[in-house]
Design an enzyme around this catalytic site. Structure first.
Site, PDB file in Angstrom:
ATOM      1  N   GLU A  39       0.799  -1.236   0.000  1.00  0.00           N
ATOM      2  CA  GLU A  39       0.000   0.000   0.000  1.00  0.00           C
ATOM      3  C   GLU A  39       0.830   1.283   0.000  1.00  0.00           C
ATOM      4  O   GLU A  39       0.307   2.342  -0.330  1.00  0.00           O
ATOM      5  CB  GLU A  39      -0.988   0.017   1.184  1.00  0.00           C
ATOM      6  CG  GLU A  39      -0.320   0.264   2.518  1.00  0.00           C
ATOM      7  CD  GLU A  39      -1.169   1.094   3.471  1.00  0.00           C
ATOM      8  OE1 GLU A  39      -2.304   1.443   3.137  1.00  0.00           O
ATOM      9  OE2 GLU A  39      -0.655   1.406   4.550  1.00  0.00           O
ATOM     10  N   ASN A  40       2.110   1.196   0.377  1.00  0.00           N
ATOM     11  CA  ASN A  40       2.955   2.399   0.394  1.00  0.00           C
ATOM     12  C   ASN A  40       4.128   2.282  -0.564  1.00  0.00           C
ATOM     13  O   ASN A  40       5.131   2.990  -0.428  1.00  0.00           O
ATOM     14  CB  ASN A  40       3.504   2.665   1.798  1.00  0.00           C
ATOM     15  CG  ASN A  40       2.442   2.640   2.865  1.00  0.00           C
ATOM     16  OD1 ASN A  40       2.352   1.680   3.629  1.00  0.00           O
ATOM     17  ND2 ASN A  40       1.617   3.666   2.913  1.00  0.00           N
ATOM     18  N   ASN A  67      -5.444   1.466   3.556  1.00  0.00           N
ATOM     19  CA  ASN A  67      -6.072   2.777   3.442  1.00  0.00           C
ATOM     20  C   ASN A  67      -5.460   3.621   2.321  1.00  0.00           C
ATOM     21  O   ASN A  67      -6.051   4.595   1.885  1.00  0.00           O
ATOM     22  CB  ASN A  67      -6.021   3.535   4.776  1.00  0.00           C
ATOM     23  CG  ASN A  67      -4.631   3.621   5.354  1.00  0.00           C
ATOM     24  OD1 ASN A  67      -3.927   2.606   5.465  1.00  0.00           O
ATOM     25  ND2 ASN A  67      -4.209   4.802   5.728  1.00  0.00           N
ATOM     26  N   HIS A  68      -4.268   3.249   1.838  1.00  0.00           N
ATOM     27  CA  HIS A  68      -3.633   3.992   0.744  1.00  0.00           C
ATOM     28  C   HIS A  68      -3.851   3.335  -0.628  1.00  0.00           C
ATOM     29  O   HIS A  68      -3.187   3.713  -1.600  1.00  0.00           O
ATOM     30  CB  HIS A  68      -2.132   4.150   1.006  1.00  0.00           C
ATOM     31  CG  HIS A  68      -1.819   5.043   2.164  1.00  0.00           C
ATOM     32  ND1 HIS A  68      -2.034   6.405   2.134  1.00  0.00           N
ATOM     33  CD2 HIS A  68      -1.336   4.770   3.396  1.00  0.00           C
ATOM     34  CE1 HIS A  68      -1.687   6.931   3.299  1.00  0.00           C
ATOM     35  NE2 HIS A  68      -1.259   5.966   4.097  1.00  0.00           N
ATOM     36  N   HIS A 153      -5.652  -4.851   7.890  1.00  0.00           N
ATOM     37  CA  HIS A 153      -4.960  -3.564   7.828  1.00  0.00           C
ATOM     38  C   HIS A 153      -5.630  -2.618   8.807  1.00  0.00           C
ATOM     39  O   HIS A 153      -6.706  -2.078   8.527  1.00  0.00           O
ATOM     40  CB  HIS A 153      -5.031  -3.043   6.394  1.00  0.00           C
ATOM     41  CG  HIS A 153      -4.071  -1.942   6.141  1.00  0.00           C
ATOM     42  ND1 HIS A 153      -2.744  -2.180   5.879  1.00  0.00           N
ATOM     43  CD2 HIS A 153      -4.219  -0.603   6.162  1.00  0.00           C
ATOM     44  CE1 HIS A 153      -2.124  -1.025   5.724  1.00  0.00           C
ATOM     45  NE2 HIS A 153      -2.997  -0.046   5.900  1.00  0.00           N
ATOM     46  N   HIS A 178      -0.172  -2.019   8.569  1.00  0.00           N
ATOM     47  CA  HIS A 178      -0.514  -0.594   8.672  1.00  0.00           C
ATOM     48  C   HIS A 178       0.340   0.195   9.665  1.00  0.00           C
ATOM     49  O   HIS A 178       0.618   1.361   9.399  1.00  0.00           O
ATOM     50  CB  HIS A 178      -1.994  -0.365   8.992  1.00  0.00           C
ATOM     51  CG  HIS A 178      -2.363   1.083   9.186  1.00  0.00           C
ATOM     52  ND1 HIS A 178      -2.418   1.975   8.137  1.00  0.00           N
ATOM     53  CD2 HIS A 178      -2.664   1.799  10.294  1.00  0.00           C
ATOM     54  CE1 HIS A 178      -2.764   3.181   8.605  1.00  0.00           C
ATOM     55  NE2 HIS A 178      -2.903   3.103   9.908  1.00  0.00           N
ATOM     56  N   HIS A 180       3.443  -0.197  10.470  1.00  0.00           N
ATOM     57  CA  HIS A 180       4.841  -0.130  10.009  1.00  0.00           C
ATOM     58  C   HIS A 180       5.838  -0.494  11.101  1.00  0.00           C
ATOM     59  O   HIS A 180       7.015  -0.140  11.005  1.00  0.00           O
ATOM     60  CB  HIS A 180       5.169   1.249   9.414  1.00  0.00           C
ATOM     61  CG  HIS A 180       4.393   1.568   8.184  1.00  0.00           C
ATOM     62  ND1 HIS A 180       4.704   2.627   7.347  1.00  0.00           N
ATOM     63  CD2 HIS A 180       3.315   0.966   7.621  1.00  0.00           C
ATOM     64  CE1 HIS A 180       3.848   2.662   6.336  1.00  0.00           C
ATOM     65  NE2 HIS A 180       2.985   1.663   6.492  1.00  0.00           N
TER      66      HIS A 180
HETATM   67 FE   LIG Z   1       1.192   1.301   5.410  1.00  0.00          FE
HETATM   68 FE   LIG Z   2      -2.077   1.837   6.060  1.00  0.00          FE
END
Ligand SMILES: [Fe+2]
Ligand SMILES: [Fe+2]
Length: 272
Positions: A39-40, A67-68, A153, A178, A180
């Protein structure tokens, strides 16, 4: 079955760590299945089609999101043509892409990969418990699937633990993403489901959750808008977990995986 899950890939340091290390790990540990949260992966925000292809090319069988998911607008389009890319199943109806996918290992085993997003300290979403229930009843462990991986997540550890216990005995792995930051609670729950509250990130840990430190620190002190958060540029560390899955689809062994410069190293000794 030997499964490796890697947490949120954050920007270039995360991608480089995955691309440089994953092909060798797949070989060395004779991995059957690899799931990576992406996601990142694109500059810290979302994923592009070329980056998704790179992660798959490096050995990811499925890429999960969070969420990303749609920070890179192109994901709204290419997600439909990339069956290995999974976004949270509890987005509202009509959201592009899929909340689950089935991948087939080299030996013909079917792995259901489900992604859901928590609702505590995150945008309100549909019920993640109902969404997982829907996905696993459509493809149950021991019937349509030989293994089931659920990426939760979420921000709140309580919500992730609740999901782990809710699914215990019905899926192979419930793993959080999520935050990290890897947690030290990887284990096999009483019903046989492997669990870890957060897999951590694949990225530069000399950072604030993968981003250069200065601007987050400044913003937390001064509370005024400033510059965009930029991905940290140091060497990336891989973080996630290794799971051995038995013939009944439940976990038999679990170990943290941390390979890189900033965290204490951890490897699945049972595969080495
Ligand atoms: Fe993330
Ligand atoms: Fe996230």
């Amino acid at each position: 079955m030997r499964l490796l899950f890697l947490g949120d890939v954050v920007g270039r340091p995360g991608r480089v760590a995955v691309i440089e290390q994953l092909p060798g790990l797949r070989e060395r540990w004779r991995l059957d299945c690899v799931v990576v949260n992406g996601e990142n992966a694109a500059g810290g925000f979302g994923i592009s089609e070329s980056i998704c292809d790179e992660l798959i090319g490096a050995g990811a069988d499925a890429v999960t999101l969070g969420n990303h998911s749609f920070d890179q607008r192109e994901a709204m389009v290419f997600i439909a043509r990339q069956p290995r890319l999974v976004r949270p199943a509890n987005y509202p109806p009509g959201t592009p892409g899929r909340g689950a996918t089935v991948i087939e290992t080299r030996d013909g085993a079917r792995v259901l990969v489900v992604n859901v997003m928590g609702r505590v300290f995150l945008d309100p979403m549909d019920d993640p418990f109902a969404a997982v229930e829907r996905e696993i009843s459509a493809c149950p462990l021991g019937a349509a699937a030989d293994a089931v991986v659920v990426d939760v997540h979420a921000e709140a550890t309580s919500e992730k633990q609740a999901m782990g216990h809710y699914l215990d005995g019905r899926v192979s792995l419930v793993v959080g993403t999520h935050t990290h930051t890897p947690t030290a609670d990887h284990r096999i729950l009483p019903g046989g489901t492997a669990y870890m509250s957060d897999a951590g990130m694949c990225g530069d840990y000399d950072s604030v959750i993968g981003m250069q430190k200065h601007e987050p620190i400044r913003r937390m002190i001064q509370k005024t808008p400033g510059s965009r958060w930029e991905v940290a540029t140091g060497e990336g560390t891989l973080s996630g977990l290794a799971v051995e899955i038995g013939g009944n689809g439940l976990a038999t062994k679990v170990a943290a995986v941390r390979l890189g410069p900033n965290l204490e190293e951890s490897r699945p000794t049972f595969w080495e």
